[in-house]
Motif scaffolding. Structure first.
Motif, mmCIF file in Angstrom:
data_model
loop_
_atom_site.group_PDB
_atom_site.id
_atom_site.type_symbol
_atom_site.label_atom_id
_atom_site.label_comp_id
_atom_site.label_asym_id
_atom_site.label_seq_id
_atom_site.Cartn_x
_atom_site.Cartn_y
_atom_site.Cartn_z
ATOM 1 N N ILE A 1 0.811 -1.221 0.000
ATOM 2 C CA ILE A 1 0.000 0.000 0.000
ATOM 3 C C ILE A 1 0.846 1.275 0.000
ATOM 4 O O ILE A 1 0.522 2.241 -0.689
ATOM 5 N N ALA A 2 1.920 1.300 0.770
ATOM 6 C CA ALA A 2 2.702 2.533 0.970
ATOM 7 C C ALA A 2 3.258 3.152 -0.316
ATOM 8 O O ALA A 2 3.323 4.379 -0.413
ATOM 9 N N PRO A 3 3.670 2.374 -1.309
ATOM 10 C CA PRO A 3 4.213 3.019 -2.522
ATOM 11 C C PRO A 3 3.180 3.779 -3.352
ATOM 12 O O PRO A 3 3.538 4.618 -4.178
ATOM 13 N N LEU B 1 -0.347 6.561 0.554
ATOM 14 C CA LEU B 1 -1.126 5.663 1.398
ATOM 15 C C LEU B 1 -0.268 5.052 2.504
ATOM 16 O O LEU B 1 -0.737 4.202 3.255
ATOM 17 N N GLY B 2 0.987 5.496 2.605
ATOM 18 C CA GLY B 2 1.868 4.990 3.651
ATOM 19 C C GLY B 2 1.323 5.232 5.043
ATOM 20 O O GLY B 2 1.349 4.346 5.897
ATOM 21 N N SER B 3 0.808 6.422 5.285
ATOM 22 C CA SER B 3 0.262 6.709 6.617
ATOM 23 C C SER B 3 -0.952 5.836 6.902
ATOM 24 O O SER B 3 -1.122 5.352 8.029
ATOM 25 N N LEU C 1 10.295 8.326 8.964
ATOM 26 C CA LEU C 1 10.782 8.063 10.317
ATOM 27 C C LEU C 1 9.711 8.420 11.351
ATOM 28 O O LEU C 1 9.628 7.800 12.410
ATOM 29 N N GLY C 2 8.861 9.389 11.024
ATOM 30 C CA GLY C 2 7.735 9.744 11.887
ATOM 31 C C GLY C 2 6.713 8.621 12.020
ATOM 32 O O GLY C 2 5.952 8.579 12.990
ATOM 33 N N TYR C 3 6.703 7.690 11.056
ATOM 34 C CA TYR C 3 5.815 6.532 11.176
ATOM 35 C C TYR C 3 6.080 5.785 12.475
ATOM 36 O O TYR C 3 5.165 5.266 13.113
#
Length: 191
Positions: free
Chosen positions: A32-34, A46-48, A100-102
């Protein structure tokens, strides 16, 4: 079988289940994230959403492990970052602070969700507070890397994303709570 061996076998089964769910959520994040829509220095991604879903399903410890695996996969060259990119340059580039905030989201939101006992309102508050940390880390890093002021970085990487992130949080809480419930039933039934 002795009681001790049964306990070890049961613990191993639970650990294997946890590993399987962590691996599954890592795979979901990698798929999903890419997916993104480039709209400026910070794309809509969609990474978040993947991270929100992971923390809703796994809790703080296991979602942090999943997030670390995702980041390590991207750093070593697997194209799992926004726009199917990979490598350390992406993590340490202008938008790397958001990735990195993830980790901040998984830890802070996950701990709060556990404290709120996974109540709907508590999950949403936890994700909002985790996202504030995500925005702060990403904006600070973007401002530093792109030679912007913090306010410029907020406009470039936060303000436009708030409505979409609120929708991602709501969907993640609704879907994630259902998945978590099913996993808890499976664990209770020792299926």
């Amino acid at each position: 079988m002795s009681e001790t061996n049964m306990e070890i076998g049961t613990k191993a089964r639970i650990d294997i289940r946890q590993m399987a769910v962590i691996a599954l959520m890592t795979a979901v994040t990698c798929v999903i994230a890419p997916i993104s829509l480039p709209i400026g220095p910070v794309p809509i991604s969609l990474g978040s959403f993947a991270i929100y879903l992971s923390v809703c399903v796994l809790g703080w410890r296991n979602s942090t492990i999943s997030c670390l695996i995702y980041l390590l996969l991207g750093i070593v060259g697997v194209p799992v970052f926004t726009g199917w990119q990979a490598g350390p340059a992406k993590v340490f580039g202008p938008t790397g602070g958001y990735m990195l905030g993830y980790l901040l989201v998984t830890i802070a939101a996950g701990i709060l969700m556990e404290r709120f006992h996974y109540k709907l309102w508590g999950d949403i508050i936890a994700l909002i507070l985790g996202t504030v940390l995500l925005y702060g880390a990403g904006s600070l890093w973007l401002a530093y890397q792109a030679h912007m002021t913090f306010v410029e970085a907020l406009w470039a990487g936060v303000i436009l994303f708030i409505p979409g992130d609120l929708i991602k949080m709501a969907v993640a809480v609704l879907v994630g709570s259902q998945i978590r419930r099913q996993l808890n039933r499976m664990n209770a039934g020792n299926l």
